[in-house]
Design an enzyme around this catalytic site. Structure first.
Site, PDB file in Angstrom:
ATOM      1  N   TYR A 123       9.312   8.645 -11.970  1.00  0.00           N
ATOM      2  CA  TYR A 123       9.105  10.089 -11.877  1.00  0.00           C
ATOM      3  C   TYR A 123       9.874  10.849 -12.943  1.00  0.00           C
ATOM      4  CZ  TYR A 123       6.083  10.445  -7.863  1.00  0.00           C
ATOM      5  OH  TYR A 123       4.993  10.397  -7.055  1.00  0.00           O
ATOM      6  N   GLU A 219       9.548 -16.666   5.242  1.00  0.00           N
ATOM      7  CA  GLU A 219       8.733 -15.892   4.307  1.00  0.00           C
ATOM      8  C   GLU A 219       8.678 -14.409   4.637  1.00  0.00           C
ATOM      9  OE1 GLU A 219       5.217 -17.814   3.026  1.00  0.00           O
ATOM     10  OE2 GLU A 219       4.206 -15.970   2.427  1.00  0.00           O
ATOM     11  N   ASP A 271       4.783 -20.349   4.345  1.00  0.00           N
ATOM     12  CA  ASP A 271       3.401 -20.694   4.684  1.00  0.00           C
ATOM     13  C   ASP A 271       2.967 -21.911   3.888  1.00  0.00           C
ATOM     14  OD1 ASP A 271       3.293 -18.569   6.358  1.00  0.00           O
ATOM     15  OD2 ASP A 271       2.158 -17.261   4.997  1.00  0.00           O
TER      16      ASP A 271
END
Lengths: 391, 606
Positions: A123, A219, A271
Site C-alpha cells: 500500500y 500440515e 497429507d
C-alpha cells in the site's frame, strides 16, 4: 521514595521500549548496512542514467536451474546465476520501476525505524503513475515477488528490510517462549494456541523452559486442533505446530531453532499427496524459491511420519477417503521424485511410486473415518513407537 | 403438335396448312440495327430505369471527354439531371469541346453504329458508335420526346439547336426543328461546345452503381477534367481538377497482322485499293516491312506481286497461316496513353480519403495483336471502412465499369493475387478485407468487352497476367507500408512504456541517492528516444544500418498523408505521431504543383 521508584520505573519502561525496538529492528549496524546496500542500488541506477546507458539491477535467479543440492550439508543452495533486469526492455521496464520504487520504500522504512507487513509495503508504494491510468502494482502478489527479488539482490533478509509477512502457523506444547520480552507459556494457550510470528529471530523470540522431547508438525490448523483438544502434547511431552499448508518463513525459522538450539527432533504429519511431499521437502532441505535462506531454515533430520500410501491398506481405510490423482498431481509427483534430494532415497521412490500406482491421494483427516481420535491415540503413537517413518 | 393433342386436333380442325415459301418471303425483310437494339436494349445497358439513367449520362460524358481530348481542350463538363416526374428525367450534358458541324449532328446522335471510332485502331472511350444514339432512342421510346442538341463550333459562329427524332426502322433521324442562336450564346463560355438533352424514363438513386459513383470514379481516372453535377434535388457537386495537364493524344495505328482473323483479312482484301498483295500487306498493317511481306507471300505460295484480285479464299487462308508463322515485331505501343502514375495518384488523392496511396503503370503488352497496358492504383487506410471487403474499381480507357464485376478480368486478377503476402487478410476465393480501394485500368486501342454495354473486360490470359503483375507491384509497396506502420506503432508503444516508468524511477532514485530527479529523468528520456529510434532503422542486405530508413522517400509512385494516420492507440504517444507527420513524399509531390494541393481538398459541395 515513591518519586524515585516512579523514575526508576519510567526509566526501565523506556529501556524496555528501546530494547523492544532494537529486537524488532535489528541492531543499528545491520540497519546501516542494509541502508548502504539500498544506496548502492540507487547509485548504480543514477549513474547509468546520467551516463545515458541502460540502468539495471542484477537479481539472482530463484529457479530450479539455479538451485543446487548440497549433499554433505543436505540442503538446497542458491547458485550464482543472476538475471539482469533492465529498464529499456519492454518486458522488464515495469518490474524495474517496481524494484526501484520498493527499494525506496524500504529505505523510508529503515530510516523511520518502523516495520511494515508485506501488505503495508504494497500500500505504501501503490499509486497511479502520473499521466496514465496505470497503477504501480496490480496486486500484493506482484509487490511481494519484487520484495523477494530485492531481498536476494541486496543479499539481505526480509526482516533486515523491516518487513514481515502475515502471521500464519500455530504452536502449543511444553515450552515457554519470550516473544518481544513477553514470556509466553505455550502450555496454557487454550484452544487457539500461540500464533507463530513472522519474524522468529533470536532477537525477537527466545526460548525459556522446555520439557518437550520432540516437535510434531502437522500440515494444517484442522488437524492441529484435533491434537490440541486431545492434549497430545501433554501426553507425549512434545511441541505441536502447524503451518497452514506450505509453512511460512516464521514457522520454518522457529522449527529450525527448536531443532538446532534445543535439539528437538522434528516429525511431520502431512497429507499423502505431492503437495504434502513438497512441504516436507521444504522443511527438510529448504525451498527452491528461498534457497538463499536454507541455511537458516532447513532441518535435514526432519522425518516424514505420514500419512503414507500404504496406510490405506494398513489402517483399513474405506474407499470414500480416496481422492483421485489428476494429471497435474501425477506430473508433480514425478517431478518431486526426480529432485536430487529424493532420487537416491529408495523409501521415497517407493512411496511416490505407490501413490501414483494407487491413483489416489489421501488427507490426514481421512483417518477420522476410523475414529475421531484415531490419529492422536493410535496412528501417531504407534508410528513413533515403531520408528516407522521415512527420512 | 404435341402428342396428346394429336387426335383431338384431327377431329376438330381441318388439316393444318403449311406456309409456302412465297408466303414466308413476304414476312422476311431486313432488320435495321436500330430495330434490333430497340428490342434488345438490355444489351446496351438500358435494362432497367436506374441503369438506363446511368448509361445515358455515361455515354454523353464519355463522348464529351473524347471530343475535348481529341481537340486538346481541358474538359469542363456540366451534367444536370432534372426530375420531371417520379420516373421521368431530363439528362443534360454540356461540354466545352470543339462542337459538331451541322451536317453530322443527325448521324452522330441519330444513327446506331455510326462513328469515327469503330474503324480505326485508336485508344478512345467510345468504340462502337452505339452509345449516345442508343440513349436518345431509349428516351424517345420511353417518353416520346426527341433529343435536343445544341452545338457551337466557333466563337463567331452561331450555336445550332436541333431537335432529333430517331426512325428506328431506317436507322436514321428526322429533324423535328432547327434553330440558330445568336453568336453570344451564354451556354458555351469558351465559345464552343456541345450540349445534349435527352428525356427518358429512369430512376435516380445514390450509392453503388449510381450516377454519383460513376462521376466519382470518372473523376479519379480523369484528373484533368472538371465536372459539375447538378442532382435532381438541385444540389451542385463539383469535381475539381487534379492536374492541368492534358493527357497526350493517342496515336491511331494500323492493325497488327497477328490480331486479325481470317474473315477480317478476306474483307480487307476485298475492300483494299491496293493492287498487289505485297503493298496491301505493307500499307494496311503495322509492323510489316517489305521483307516481312515478301516472306509472308512466299510462305503462302504466292509472290508479293500477285494481284490482289487473284486472291481467292484458298490463298487468303494460306496468307493467314503464313502470318501466324512468320516472325513479326510486336505492335508499337506509343498508341497507348496511360493515365500515368502521377495523375492516377492525384485522382485517387482528391476522391479517396485514405492515408497511403500508390500506383503503378505497367509497360505495354499485346493480346490478339492489340496493344494494351494495365495501370493499378491503390489507396489504404484513412477513412476507408476497416472491416469490409476491399473495393475494386475498374476502368477501361478511363471509363469506369460499374456492372458485372465478377465477370471482369480485373476483378479476377484481384481475387487471384495473394494479398496475405502484403499484410492484408484474405479468405480463400474471396476479396481481401481491409481499408483498401484498388483501381485497375486497362488502356487499349481495342478493349475486349464481354458485351456491347461495356461492363466487363474479357478474360484474356495476357491481360489478366499483366493485371496481376501490376497488382503485385502495388501490393509490395502496400506491404512495406503496412509493416512499417506497424513497426512505428510498436516503437511508439515501446517508447511510451519506457517514458511511462521513467518518472517513477527518477523520483525514487532521487529519494535514495539525492541525485536530482529532473536530471535523471532528462537523461533517461534521451536514452528512451535513442533506443526506439534505433529500432526504427532499417538494415540493408549486408546487415548494415541504412541512413535513410524511409523506403518511400524517393519513390514517386507513393504518397502518404500523415494527417489522416490515426494515432497509436496509447496515451502519451504524441511523439510518435509527430514522427509519422514528418514522413516523406507528402510534401514533395505537392509542394511543386499548386493544382494538386488544391485538388487534394477534393470534392466540394456547394
Amino acid at each position: 521514595m515513591a518519586k524515585k521508584s516512579i523514575r526508576e520505573e519510567s526509566s526501565t519502561a523506556s529501556e524496555a521500549a528501546r530494547a523492544r525496538e532494537s529486537r524488532m529492528m535489528g541492531s543499528q549496524g545491520t540497519r546501516d548496512k542494509t541502508l548502504a546496500k539500498i544506496g548502492e542500488l540507487g547509485k548504480s541506477v543514477a549513474k547509468s542514467a546520467l551516463a545515458e546507458s541502460d540502468p539495471f539491477v542484477d537479481v539472482p535467479t530463484r529457479t530450479m536451474s539455479n538451485t543446487t543440492y548440497n549433499e554433505t550439508r543436505r540442503l538446497l543452495q542458491m547458485g550464482d546465476a543472476t538475471l539482469r533486469r533492465n529498464l529499456f526492455n519492454t518486458g522488464q521496464a515495469r518490474k524495474f520501476m517496481q524494484t526501484v520504487l520498493l527499494s525506496k520504500g524500504c529505505k523510508d522504512l529503515l530510516e523511520a525505524k518502523k516495520t511494515l507487513s508485506l501488505r503495508g509495503m504494497y500500500y505504501k508504494s501503490l499509486h497511479t503513475i502520473a499521466g496514465t491510468k496505470e497503477k504501480t502494482f496490480d496486486d500484493q502478489e506482484e509487490s511481494d515477488g519484487i520484495l523477494e527479488d530485492i531481498e536476494v539482490a541486496l543479499a539481505t533478509l526480509r526482516e533486515n528490510l523491516h518487513l514481515f509477512a502475515k502471521k500464519r502457523g500455530t504452536m502449543v506444547g511444553n515450552i515457554t517462549v519470550v516473544d518481544n520480552g513477553d514470556p509466553i507459556d505455550c502450555r496454557r494457550m487454550g484452544t487457539g494456541g500461540y500464533a507463530i510470528p513472522s519474524i522468529c529471530e533470536p532477537s525477537v523470540v527466545q526460548f525459556g523452559k522446555c520439557e518437550a522431547k520432540f516437535v510434531l508438525h502437522v500440515e494444517k490448523d484442522t488437524v492441529w486442533s484435533r491434537f490440541n483438544e486431545d492434549r497430545f502434547w501433554e501426553k507425549h511431552n512434545c511441541i505441536l505446530t502447524e503451518g497452514s499448508g506450505q509453512p511460512p518463513r516464521g514457522v520454518r525459522r522457529l522449527l529450525y531453532r527448536l531443532n538446532k538450539e534445543l535439539g528437538l527432533p522434528v516429525y511431520c504429519l502431512l497429507d499423502c499427496d505431492p503437495w504434502g511431499h513438497y512441504i516436507y521437502s521444504v522443511i527438510k532441505q529448504g525451498s527452491i524459491n528461498l534457497a538463499f535462506e536454507s541455511e537458516r531454515m532447513a532441518i535435514p533430520d526432519a522425518k516424514y511420519l505420514g500419512i503414507r500410501s500404504a496406510d490405506f491398506l494398513r489402517c483399513g481405510l474405506s474407499d470414500d477417503v480416496k481422492i483421485a490423482l489428476n494429471d497435474r498431481d501425477i506430473e508433480r509427483a514425478k517431478q518431486i521424485a526426480e529432485y536430487p534430494w529424493f532420487i537416491k532415497k529408495k523409501h521415497w521412490q517407493k512411496e511416490i511410486q505407490l501413490m501414483v500406482k494407487n491413483g489416489f491421494k489421501m488427507e490426514v483427516e481421512s483417518l477420522i473415518t476410523k475414529d475421531i481420535s484415531y490419529v492422536t491415540e493410535v496412528y501417531v503413537p504407534e508410528r513413533m513407537k515403531a520408528k516407522d517413518w521415512i527420512d | 403438335m404435341e402428342a396428346p393433342n394429336k387426335t383431338a386436333s384431327k377431329k376438330t380442325s381441318p388439316r393444318r396448312q403449311g406456309a409456302t415459301a412465297e408466303e414466308m418471303s413476304d414476312q422476311q425483310r431486313e432488320i435495321s440495327v436500330s430495330e434490333f437494339f430497340a428490342k434488345n436494349r438490355h444489351l446496351l445497358g438500358f435494362d432497367n430505369p436506374r441503369k438506363a439513367l446511368l448509361t445515358a449520362v455515361k455515354e454523353a460524358v464519355d463522348n464529351a471527354l473524347d471530343a475535348c481530348e481529341e481537340a486538346c481542350i481541358l474538359p469542363d463538363i456540366h451534367i444536370e439531371l432534372l426530375q420531371r416526374s417520379e420516373t421521368r428525367f431530363k439528362v443534360t450534358v454540356r461540354d466545352n469541346g470543339p462542337g459538331i458541324v451541322r451536317k453530322q449532328i443527325e448521324n452522330i446522335f441519330g444513327r446506331l453504329l455510326y462513328g469515327s471510332k469503330f474503324h480505326r485502331l485508336k485508344m478512345s472511350r467510345g468504340q462502337q458508335g452505339i452509345g449516345i444514339s442508343a440513349a436518345g432512342m431509349y428516351g424517345l421510346m420511353t417518353t416520346g420526346q426527341p433529343v435536343l442538341i445544341i452545338s457551337k463550333t466557333h466563337k463567331k459562329k452561331p450555336a445550332v439547336e436541333v431537335l432529333l427524332k430517331m426512325d428506328t426502322s431506317k436507322n436514321r433521324a428526322d429533324v423535328v426543328s432547327e434553330t440558330e442562336h445568336p453568336e453570344d450564346d451564354g451556354l458555351f463560355q469558351d465559345g464552343h461546345g456541345t450540349q445534349v438533352s435527352i428525356e427518358l424514363e429512369g430512376r435516380y438513386q445514390t450509392g453503388r452503381q449510381s450516377v454519383d459513383e460513376y462521376l466519382d470514379q470518372t473523376a479519379i481516372a480523369n484528373p484533368h477534367a472538371r465536372f459539375t453535377f447538378v442532382t435532381p434535388t438541385n444540389e451542385t457537386i463539383e469535381f475539381n481538377r487534379g492536374t492541368n495537364e492534358l493527357p497526350p493524344e493517342a496515336k491511331e495505328i494500323l492493325p497488327h497482322p497477328r490480331g486479325i482473323e481470317l474473315g477480317t483479312l478476306i474483307q480487307m482484301i476485298e475492300r483494299t485499293d491496293r493492287s498487289q498483295i505485297g503493298s496491301f500487306l505493307q500499307e494496311e498493317f503495322s509492323r510489316v516491312s517489305s521483307a516481312v511481306a515478301k516472306e509472308i507471300c512466299e510462305r503462302a505460295g504466292i509472290t508479293n506481286r500477285t494481284w490482289v484480285k487473284a486472291i481467292g479464299h484458298k490463298e487468303a487462308e494460306a496468307i493467314y497461316k503464313a502470318i501466324q508463322e512468320v516472325r513479326i515485331t510486336a505492335p508499337q505501343t506509343d498508341c497507348l496513353v496511360p493515365i500515368g502514375t502521377k495523375a492516377l495518384l492525384s485522382g485517387l488523392l482528391k476522391e479517396v480519403k485514405a492515408e497511403f496511396f500508390t500506383a503503378c503503370t505497367r509497360p505495354a503488352d499485346v493480346y490478339r495483336g492489340n496493344p494494351f497496358l494495365i495501370e493499378v492504383g491503390l489507396a489504404f487506410g484513412g477513412e476507408l471502412p476497416k472491416d469490409e471487403l476491399i473495393r475494386v474499381i475498374r476502368f477501361a480507357n478511363r471509363v469506369p465499369l460499374l456492372y458485372q464485376q465478377a465477370a471482369c478480368a480485373s476483378f479476377k486478377a484481384v481475387l487471384e493475387t495473394s494479398w496475405k503476402n502484403y499484410g492484408v487478410s484474405q479468405s480463400r476465393g474471396s476479396l481481401p478485407d481491409g481499408p483498401i480501394v484498388v483501381m485497375v485500368h486497362m488502356a487499349s486501342v481495342w478493349v475486349p468487352f464481354t458485351s456491347e454495354s461495356k461492363e466487363a473486360i474479357a478474360d484474356y490470359d495476357e491481360i489478366r497476367k499483366e493485371m496481376k503483375l501490376a497488382l503485385q507491384e502495388v501490393g509490395r509497396k502496400l506491404g512495406m507500408y503496412v509493416r512499417r506502420r506497424q513497426r512505428m506503432r510498436n516503437e511508439g508503444e515501446r517508447r511510451s512504456i519506457f517514458e511511462r516508468y521513467i518518472g517513477e524511477i527518477s523520483q525514487a532514485t532521487e529519494a535514495i541517492t539525492g541525485t536530482p530527479a529532473q536530471r535523471i529523468y532528462d537523461a533517461l528520456l534521451r536514452v528512451a528516444q535513442r533506443k526506439t529510434e534505433e529500432a526504427d532503422a532499417v538494415l540493408n542486405d549486408e546487415g548494415k544500418r541504412v541512413k535513410d530508413s524511409d523506403p518511400f522517400r524517393k519513390d514517386e509512385s507513393v504518397v502518404i498523408l500523415a494527417a489522416r494516420t490515426p494515432a497509436a492507440p496509447i496515451e502519451d504517444s504524441a511523439s510518435d505521431t509527430e514522427e509519422v507527420t514528418q514522413s516523406p513524399s507528402a510534401g514533395t509531390l505537392f509542394g511543386e504543383d499548386e493544382s494538386l494541393s488544391k485538388a487534394s481538398k477534393g470534392r466540394k459541395k456547394k
